[in-house]
Structure formats: structure tokens, C-alpha cells
Design a protein around this motif. Sequence first.
Motif, PDB file in Angstrom:
ATOM      1  N   VAL A  79      -4.994   4.134   7.250  1.00 47.50           N
ATOM      2  CA  VAL A  79      -4.931   2.873   6.518  1.00 47.50           C
ATOM      3  C   VAL A  79      -4.658   1.747   7.509  1.00 47.50           C
ATOM      4  O   VAL A  79      -3.655   1.774   8.220  1.00 47.50           O
TER       5      VAL A  79
ATOM      6  N   PHE B  73       0.441   4.710  -2.365  1.00 46.70           N
ATOM      7  CA  PHE B  73       0.204   6.047  -1.814  1.00 46.70           C
ATOM      8  C   PHE B  73       1.283   7.022  -2.274  1.00 46.70           C
ATOM      9  O   PHE B  73       0.998   8.181  -2.572  1.00 46.70           O
TER      10      PHE B  73
ATOM     11  N   HIS C 120       0.818  -1.213   0.000  1.00 46.78           N
ATOM     12  CA  HIS C 120       0.000   0.000   0.000  1.00 46.78           C
ATOM     13  C   HIS C 120       0.854   1.266   0.000  1.00 46.78           C
ATOM     14  O   HIS C 120       0.510   2.250  -0.664  1.00 46.78           O
TER      15      HIS C 120
ATOM     16  N   VAL D 144      -6.880   2.407  -4.156  1.00 47.28           N
ATOM     17  CA  VAL D 144      -6.327   3.525  -3.388  1.00 47.28           C
ATOM     18  C   VAL D 144      -6.612   4.847  -4.089  1.00 47.28           C
ATOM     19  O   VAL D 144      -7.021   5.832  -3.460  1.00 47.28           O
TER      20      VAL D 144
END
Length: 467
Positions: free
Chosen positions: A155, A92, A88, A402
Motif C-alpha cells: 500500500v 485493513f 487505510h 480496499v
Amino acid sequence: MASTRRLSSTLEMTSTKQPASRRGSERRPADRRGSGYSSGPSRRPSIDPSRLIPMDKTTHVGGTNDFNVVFIGAGNIMFGSDEGPWNHSFRFEHKLGLRLKVVALIDPAIERATAVLQKKCDSFVVSAYQATRVFKTLEDFVKNMSSKDRPRAIVVGSPPMFRGTLQPGRDIEMQILKYFPGVAIFMEKPIATGPKHELEESFQIAKAISDSKAICSVGYMLRYLKAVQKMKQIIEENELTVMVTIARYACAYESIAKPDWWDKSKSAGPVIEQGTHFCDLSRYFGGEVDIASVTAHSLDWDENAGHLSKVRIDESKIAPENRIPRVTAATWKYDSGAVGSFIHTATLQGHNYSCELEVHADGYSLKLVNPYVQPMLYVRRPGDDHEQMYTFPDDDPFFSEVSNWIDIIEDIEEDPEAAQILSSYEDACRTYELTWAIREASERSRANRLAASKAAATVFEEEGEAE
């Protein structure tokens, strides 16, 4: 005669016509934020697949103000590993660019968190992490937080056994709502892997999140595949009614060296922990499941056909009742009347998995193949016995989920088709409920089979003594 597959070029080169009388967007919910929930399969949110832009072709979200994020969990899902494409933090960084500021990394394993943070600070994304502080708990962060550290998004990538309930220490969602009401939440799946009786608590959390109006997305990333959205587009444009979903998930068990995965008391079993993605996709197309209709059977470790030759952990250290099944096969009815089926197998060796989902409607067959590595979609339509193949190069559903979530947080698109949250927390609860129903049904079937075998053996012994 066996049918042949007719190849087409990539999705980008495939023309698609929409009937003027009804556009797909007219059947989409107005709520983009993921707080609400709709049970009808045709009303589930979808995205025009042409709007799912590859990560290397997108631009950073505009603006100059910092975008503060809190990461909960310093493991593989958050920072990546050699085992898969999840990471992740990487998505981002590409989405937000220099605006990204990770204000806190929360993980009880302080040394691990510090180590991954140092790697980031030694890289070209140092600006996102140079002021990051590490805390054991969210409460510790709150106690030491300044006003400039307040996050815009949180998150959650901590293990599912530590969330999804109202129990202290396993209630991260409720802590977030308490300390940061209204702050956007991204939650990994499955939402929990605790005992079945705690499922009701998960639904209570879903209601609390919905009532808070927080922008919440759950990481069922396969819904964001271009191939999946192409399937939704075909169904909506042709006003089809799904008749059956057929899902198969065959994992490469030889590559799974994590002992907890093999222990149902820790991972909740492969259907709940691993097969959840395909149970979720089944619901995405089929709609709500009549839970009472779920039936299932399993092939277990102690049956002749259940022997595996390349298990990399010592299964003898796991209690017999907690060892995972080798095969689980389930069927059910959807509320619409359609039928669903799912098979999970731990049978393959090597590294690559084999996964497929078929969705059938009157005259149509939509078959998704290899969604994790190189998704391909085979479509058969009325009037043609051949299958047309679509390919989707460079698709990254992890980035798409995302990217869409951040776009909604930023509210940068006025076009309601531009970004949709495709899995709300309540929706994820219903997938979790289905996977538990499958596990319980298979365990009932096994218990009945063992009881019948024991009863038959007793009768045989008694007859032998009588002679």
C-alpha cells in the motif's frame, strides 16, 4: 414554477428493475484485476451498489494464513487524522482481522513511523503490528527481508511528489515491480504532483504495471460510493448516453493550514492535488477527454475579487508566481461529443466543503451532493418534473475500495460482478493528464489577459504622451 424535490427512503428500500434483455454486468469488462483499460464510458467497470457492504456489517476474509502487507508512508492517509475520514490501516484491520500482518512500515521519517506504530501496538490490533519493522526505504526492507516477510500486497500512501516518475527517489512503483513482481499494489491519488513534462513517465509506469499483470488499484474512492454506483446503474439499465457532466468543488480554505497546499511549486495547485477526485468522476461518467479542447480561466490572488480574509498561512512567504488561484473554471469536450465542466473554488470558510456532480442524459438528471460527508443523489426522470432523493447511510467508500481490492487478490469470488477494480493506474494517469491540462489552460488564459492589459496600458501611455 420552481420544481420541488420528492423524498424517497434509503437506497436499500428503493426497488430497481432491470430489463431482462440486458443486465448491467453484460457491459462490464471481464478483467477484474485493474491491469487493463477501456476508454468507452459505458464499458467502464461498475459494481452493483447493493454489493457494497458497510464495514460494520462485513465479515473478515476467511482463512488462517497470514496476509502480509507493506505500508509505504506513515502519514495521515495511512493512519488517520482529525482532518478527514482517511485511514487505510483502519480499513485493513477490519477487512483482514487477525490475518493482517504489517511486515514493514517504510517512511524516511523514522521517528514519526515509530510513534504511529507504537500507538497500534498499544491497541487491540497489536497482533497486526507487533512484528512490524520500520525502514527508511523499500530497498532497506528488501535487504533485511526474510522469506516469511514477503508481502502479498503493498500500500503506497507516500506524498505524490515522491512517486509517479522514473526519477531515482521518486520511482516507488518501478522499485516495487523490480523487487516484488506480481505483488498487488494499492496506490494513493493523485499518482504524482511533479512537473508536467514528467507525465509521459507516469504513462510508462502504467504500461509496466499492466505488463506485469499485478493487481493494481488507485485510490479514487468516490467511484466506490453507493451513490455513484447507483448513478452508473441507472445509466446502464436505461441505456443512456451521457450528454454533459457538471462538477463543482468548493473547499473551505480557512481550514487548510498546510503551507505546501498554497504553493503550486510543491502541491501542483488545487485542481491537481484536490480537484482530482471530481475530474476523475467526470471522466468516469463522460469517458475520455479531448485534451486539446480544454479551456479554463482563473481568479488569482492579485485580482480585486481574489482577496481572501482568513488564510491561515503567510502567503507572502510564497513566490507570487506560485500562489494558488482562488477560482478555476474549465470546460472541455469528451471524445463521445459530450461536454464537461469543472469549477474549483477556494472561497468557503469554516470546515465543511461543498461539492456536487451533475450528469445529464436525454430526459435524465443525476445530481450527486455532499459525497464526502453524507452523499445524497437526486434523480429526475422522463415524465416527472420532480426529483427523487436517495440517501446512503453508513456508506464508506474507503472501505469498499480496499475490500474489493483484497477480494480480487484473494480471488474468493467466482461471480465477476462481486468485485471490480474501478480505477487502474492508466486510468488514473488520464485523470492526472486532465488536471494538468486544466491548470495549463488557466495559466495561459491569465498570461494572455495580463499581456493584453499591459499592451493596453502601453497604448494609453503613448497616446497621452502624443497629446
